[in-house]
Scaffold this active site. Sequence first.
Site, mmCIF file in Angstrom:
data_model
loop_
_atom_site.group_PDB
_atom_site.id
_atom_site.type_symbol
_atom_site.label_atom_id
_atom_site.label_comp_id
_atom_site.label_asym_id
_atom_site.label_seq_id
_atom_site.Cartn_x
_atom_site.Cartn_y
_atom_site.Cartn_z
ATOM 1 N N TYR A 35 -15.060 33.713 65.204
ATOM 2 C CA TYR A 35 -14.445 32.877 66.243
ATOM 3 C C TYR A 35 -13.953 31.557 65.642
ATOM 4 O O TYR A 35 -12.788 31.204 65.780
ATOM 5 C CB TYR A 35 -15.476 32.632 67.334
ATOM 6 C CG TYR A 35 -14.977 31.857 68.522
ATOM 7 C CD1 TYR A 35 -14.185 32.468 69.493
ATOM 8 C CD2 TYR A 35 -15.318 30.517 68.709
ATOM 9 C CE1 TYR A 35 -13.750 31.756 70.615
ATOM 10 C CE2 TYR A 35 -14.894 29.806 69.829
ATOM 11 C CZ TYR A 35 -14.115 30.432 70.777
ATOM 12 O OH TYR A 35 -13.692 29.722 71.885
ATOM 13 N N LYS A 65 -9.151 39.804 64.846
ATOM 14 C CA LYS A 65 -7.813 40.380 65.104
ATOM 15 C C LYS A 65 -7.090 39.646 66.247
ATOM 16 O O LYS A 65 -5.891 39.410 66.171
ATOM 17 C CB LYS A 65 -7.939 41.861 65.457
ATOM 18 C CG LYS A 65 -8.133 42.769 64.254
ATOM 19 C CD LYS A 65 -8.074 44.217 64.701
ATOM 20 C CE LYS A 65 -8.281 45.166 63.540
ATOM 21 N NZ LYS A 65 -8.504 46.545 64.005
ATOM 22 N N GLY A 110 -9.409 35.698 82.858
ATOM 23 C CA GLY A 110 -10.704 35.155 82.432
ATOM 24 C C GLY A 110 -11.084 33.939 83.266
ATOM 25 O O GLY A 110 -10.413 33.595 84.247
HETATM 26 P P1 NAD Z 1 -13.080 34.351 79.058
HETATM 27 O O1 NAD Z 1 -13.798 35.302 78.178
HETATM 28 O O2 NAD Z 1 -13.514 34.249 80.486
HETATM 29 O O3 NAD Z 1 -11.520 34.646 79.050
HETATM 30 C C1 NAD Z 1 -10.834 35.264 78.000
HETATM 31 C C2 NAD Z 1 -9.843 36.234 78.615
HETATM 32 O O4 NAD Z 1 -9.086 36.840 77.563
HETATM 33 C C3 NAD Z 1 -10.512 37.378 79.378
HETATM 34 O O5 NAD Z 1 -9.871 37.606 80.594
HETATM 35 C C4 NAD Z 1 -10.379 38.574 78.433
HETATM 36 O O6 NAD Z 1 -10.384 39.803 79.101
HETATM 37 C C5 NAD Z 1 -9.062 38.252 77.749
HETATM 38 N N1 NAD Z 1 -8.924 38.848 76.422
HETATM 39 C C6 NAD Z 1 -9.799 38.806 75.392
HETATM 40 N N2 NAD Z 1 -9.299 39.441 74.327
HETATM 41 C C7 NAD Z 1 -8.048 39.889 74.689
HETATM 42 C C8 NAD Z 1 -7.033 40.608 74.014
HETATM 43 N N3 NAD Z 1 -7.175 40.996 72.769
HETATM 44 N N4 NAD Z 1 -5.884 40.882 74.700
HETATM 45 C C9 NAD Z 1 -5.731 40.486 75.992
HETATM 46 N N5 NAD Z 1 -6.663 39.800 76.668
HETATM 47 C C10 NAD Z 1 -7.807 39.503 76.025
HETATM 48 O O7 NAD Z 1 -13.159 32.938 78.357
HETATM 49 P P2 NAD Z 1 -12.683 31.500 78.822
HETATM 50 O O8 NAD Z 1 -13.881 30.648 78.861
HETATM 51 O O9 NAD Z 1 -11.831 31.585 80.024
HETATM 52 O O10 NAD Z 1 -11.833 31.049 77.567
HETATM 53 C C11 NAD Z 1 -10.428 31.131 77.544
HETATM 54 C C12 NAD Z 1 -9.905 30.570 76.244
HETATM 55 O O11 NAD Z 1 -10.312 29.214 76.077
HETATM 56 C C13 NAD Z 1 -10.397 31.333 75.021
HETATM 57 O O12 NAD Z 1 -9.330 31.453 74.107
HETATM 58 C C14 NAD Z 1 -11.472 30.433 74.467
HETATM 59 O O13 NAD Z 1 -11.595 30.582 73.079
HETATM 60 C C15 NAD Z 1 -10.973 29.057 74.843
HETATM 61 N N6 NAD Z 1 -12.089 28.113 74.939
HETATM 62 C C16 NAD Z 1 -12.971 28.194 75.982
HETATM 63 C C17 NAD Z 1 -14.054 27.316 76.033
HETATM 64 C C18 NAD Z 1 -15.050 27.339 77.174
HETATM 65 O O14 NAD Z 1 -15.996 26.565 77.146
HETATM 66 N N7 NAD Z 1 -14.887 28.165 78.187
HETATM 67 C C19 NAD Z 1 -14.220 26.367 75.016
HETATM 68 C C20 NAD Z 1 -13.322 26.347 73.958
HETATM 69 C C21 NAD Z 1 -12.248 27.214 73.938
#
Ligand code: NAD
Length: 309
Positions: A145, A91, A10
Amino acid sequence: MRILLTGGAGFIGSHLCDRLVEAGHSVICVDNFFTGQKKNIQHLLEKDTFELIEHDIIEPLRVEGKIDQIYNLACPASPIHYQKNPIRTVKANTIGMINVLGLAKSTGARLLQASTSEVYGDPDVHPQPETYNGNVSPLSPRACYDEGKRVAETLCMDYHREHGIEIRIARIFNTYGPRMHPDDGRVVSNFITQALADKPLTMYGEGKQTRSFCYVDDLVAGLIALMNNEKHIGPINIGNPTELTMKELAIKIVEMTESKSQVEYHPLPEADPRQRRPDISLAKKVLNWEPHIPLEEGLRKTIEYFSQL
Ligand code: NAD
Ligand code: UDP
């Protein structure tokens, strides 16, 4: 060290993979490519210190041998994506979280949970310190979420207390930078792609709501600092306290891209938080961490990335 990341393909995960591989660690990336992209980690695939496992954390995960650290980032992060299939989001944060904690237990790894400022919901306390328990509705479309991430924190604490698992909880605030998915639906990627195409900027509500944006390199440094801190398990806010309204953000992006775009107003999504800014005193004190990249510099790098797509 041998380090496993869930969600490693991600936006944030791929930058973290880069940083950990560069530091000489052996990295295992687990991802189901729900919102992640192969191109984010393509350049790492040829390295012998990098391994990709295509797997959904909702299914149990077994990895042979000792793992030193696990970063759990697997969860869609943009409101559009996490609300598309809300039950899967719940989930990932419950069954998925238990599976990843189980892996930490069986491999002896320390686990860092990528939690979020969304645990504060639509906050009445401003800026938000870690001691604030939040204002979250269990019934809103964001709850899959928000409440999911809250129960994920609970699970981390319970595995820590019951099984002695070493945990770290990072509450991540809005993060931006290269490798955000262009169709991700988040405000920074939307406004930049719209401005670059001279299309209307989709402003939700009147644009008076505030956010505080952290450049991804600063964020990743904060996550690594927390993971390697021997004393503090968190929760710790990791974000940039520079706060602005969405209207101010739109004006800045239009100026920086020299765009002809105008703002186009759309209804504010239900339960959209009115304000958000991290209190990062704890991170400064215990991790000696604070962000260094100003918004304009980070936006410049992000605009450059999107203009090359
Ligand atoms: P993103 O959507 O780019 O990355 C999430 C990654 O997790 C993706 O590669 C996706 O394919 C993978 N994924 C999702 N569900 C999955 C599953 N069930 N099994 C395996 N892989 C799975 O988002 P991001 O911005 O890189 O966020 C990463 C983490 O940081 C997340 O947990 C998000 O909640 C947290 N977060 C991000 C932000 C932000 O501003 N970007 C803010 C707060 C928290
Ligand atoms: N937003 C907007 N236009 C967009 C996308 C988002 O005005 O095209 C607003 C959204 O309503 C919210 C803020 O920008 O108030 C940040 O939205 P984002 O989805 O990036 O993150 P989050 O709401 O999770 O903080």
